[in-house]
Design an enzyme around this catalytic site. Sequence first.
Site, PDB file in Angstrom:
ATOM      1  N   SER A 206       0.569  -1.258  -0.045  1.00 43.90           N
ATOM      2  CA  SER A 206      -0.015   0.107  -0.205  1.00 43.90           C
ATOM      3  C   SER A 206       0.840   1.288  -0.380  1.00 43.90           C
ATOM      4  CB  SER A 206      -0.622   0.122   1.270  1.00 43.90           C
ATOM      5  OG  SER A 206      -1.621   1.322   1.501  1.00 43.90           O
TER       6      SER A 206
ATOM      7  N   TRP B  89       2.483   1.945  -3.731  1.00 43.55           N
ATOM      8  CA  TRP B  89       0.847   2.363  -4.234  1.00 43.55           C
ATOM      9  C   TRP B  89       1.545   4.129  -4.328  1.00 43.55           C
ATOM     10  CZ3 TRP B  89      -3.030   5.402  -4.089  1.00 43.55           C
ATOM     11  CH2 TRP B  89      -3.959   5.045  -5.182  1.00 43.55           C
ATOM     12  N   HIS B  90       1.635   3.819  -3.508  1.00 42.69           N
ATOM     13  CA  HIS B  90       2.336   5.728  -3.445  1.00 42.69           C
ATOM     14  C   HIS B  90       2.639   6.362  -4.476  1.00 42.69           C
ATOM     15  CE1 HIS B  90      -1.354   5.103  -0.238  1.00 42.69           C
ATOM     16  NE2 HIS B  90      -1.945   6.312  -0.738  1.00 42.69           N
ATOM     17  N   GLY B  91       4.169   5.537  -4.270  1.00 43.88           N
ATOM     18  CA  GLY B  91       5.015   6.303  -4.804  1.00 43.88           C
ATOM     19  C   GLY B  91       6.149   5.640  -5.074  1.00 43.88           C
TER      20      GLY B  91
ATOM     21  N   PHE C  81      -0.473  10.819  -7.488  1.00 44.34           N
ATOM     22  CA  PHE C  81      -0.435   9.076  -6.860  1.00 44.34           C
ATOM     23  C   PHE C  81      -1.174   7.914  -8.510  1.00 44.34           C
ATOM     24  CE2 PHE C  81      -0.364  10.483  -2.619  1.00 44.34           C
ATOM     25  CZ  PHE C  81       0.925  10.047  -2.780  1.00 44.34           C
TER      26      PHE C  81
END
Length: 485
Positions: free
Chosen positions: A321, A324-326, A485
């Site tokens: 997770s 996933w944001h960066g 994102f």
Amino acid sequence: MLFNSLAFLVFLPIVFGLYWFVFNKRLSWQNGLLLIASYFFYGWWSWQFMALLALSTFLDYVYGFSVASLNRKRARLFLWLSIINNLGILAVFKYYNFFALQFQQGFDTLGLHIHPTLLEVALPIGISFYTFHGMSYVFDIYRGRQKPVTNFIEYAVFVSFFPLLVAGPIERATHLLPQIQQRRSFSYRQAAEGCRLILWGMFKKVVVADSLAGIADGIFNNYTEHNGLTLILGAIAFSFQIYGDFSGYSDIALGTAKLFGFELLSNFKFPYFSRDIAEFWRRWHISLSSWFRDYLYIPLGGSKGGKLKAVKNTFIIFLVSGFWHGASWNFIAWGFIHACGFLPLLLMNRNRTHVNEVVAADRLFPNGKELLQMFTTFCFVTFAWIFFRIHDIAAALDYTKSIFTNFHNQAEALSYLSIFLYIIPLLVIDWQFRRNERRLEIRKRNIFIALSSRVVLYAIYTLTAMFLLNSIIQKENVSFIYFQF
């Protein structure tokens, strides 16, 4: 196209008018209009990446038929092709440079110097969202929860529906596709609810988030010059900036969808009223956390197989997770911090203590225990936001250290107390509507409270209009944080 822009304020009523008064004769016409409007909305930002969106959509549409095959080997093959296709798109555009640089640094430590070719291209907006739409569709077909859609336009609308295209919520085919496939009729009540959500989302964005952004940026970008108390206020400012920014976007998305007769999945349910980290993640970016739960955590075995396996899968979910944001180590660190906060609850079987009930559901105010739980949870979340905000982990650690060691000129913090002029009204209104995030209506038996609350709401809406108009005139439309994102 930004929600908080003049272009969108012109675009929305035009599409709304055409949708209900010109293309309302046939469902296929309405869906066709939504598809054209969605690509126009996306192409307003960058038309070059419209082809990537179309390609991703087409491939998953085609894969869906083969994944539905009764031959499980064939179905599994095309399921993996879809996964490789979607993750491959993300890997190239979002993660290639990160991994290339990591390999370069690894070889440098061995005394071998390589010079990888880096991609000099902007990250396509919404890529993390629409690829997850496609994967959820294929996963649900493989599991027998969804049948392949024969009408390509209907599927394409599901993937690219403009309110949720660039920053979610991440929809499920089983939830949105049936709405796309059935006849829709105009509902005044639904449209009124949508307008209220749009106005409330605009308030969160243009009044709260954008106002706090300047303060938070000033403190974080020059944190070595500030004392510990000011740094705490900076972290609090960012906590409410990102909440106002992202939940504001989600409210506008939900409200806009309502104008066209759709109900999207909830993405936020007042996360800063959470009593532990587990409850926070059931209320923050709900569509993403539930996506990882259903399509990664459970397939990995979830909590079946003992505590050790549950702990392993929990850390995998939080680390993925974060990533996933960066493509940066600070996001992985942010996910790791939340995993550590979740771990004690998991080990003590308390991670499902607050699943459905709302804090102080039948009371006007929380009790002392609930206040302490909400305060400690907020402090933990705010601490983690420091690592989310600062891309350099060493700098984030230095920022945290300075909170406890830098005591010079504490009076400086008084000049930053203005952040609470934005935070307190947001919390008060959120508390008022904590039982239902979609029904921003005042229904009180006490006529004085009802009228007073209504006056406050309309004052907020007026203030929002003023801030939005000023930002448009000044051409200062600030992008949403989650666009990156």
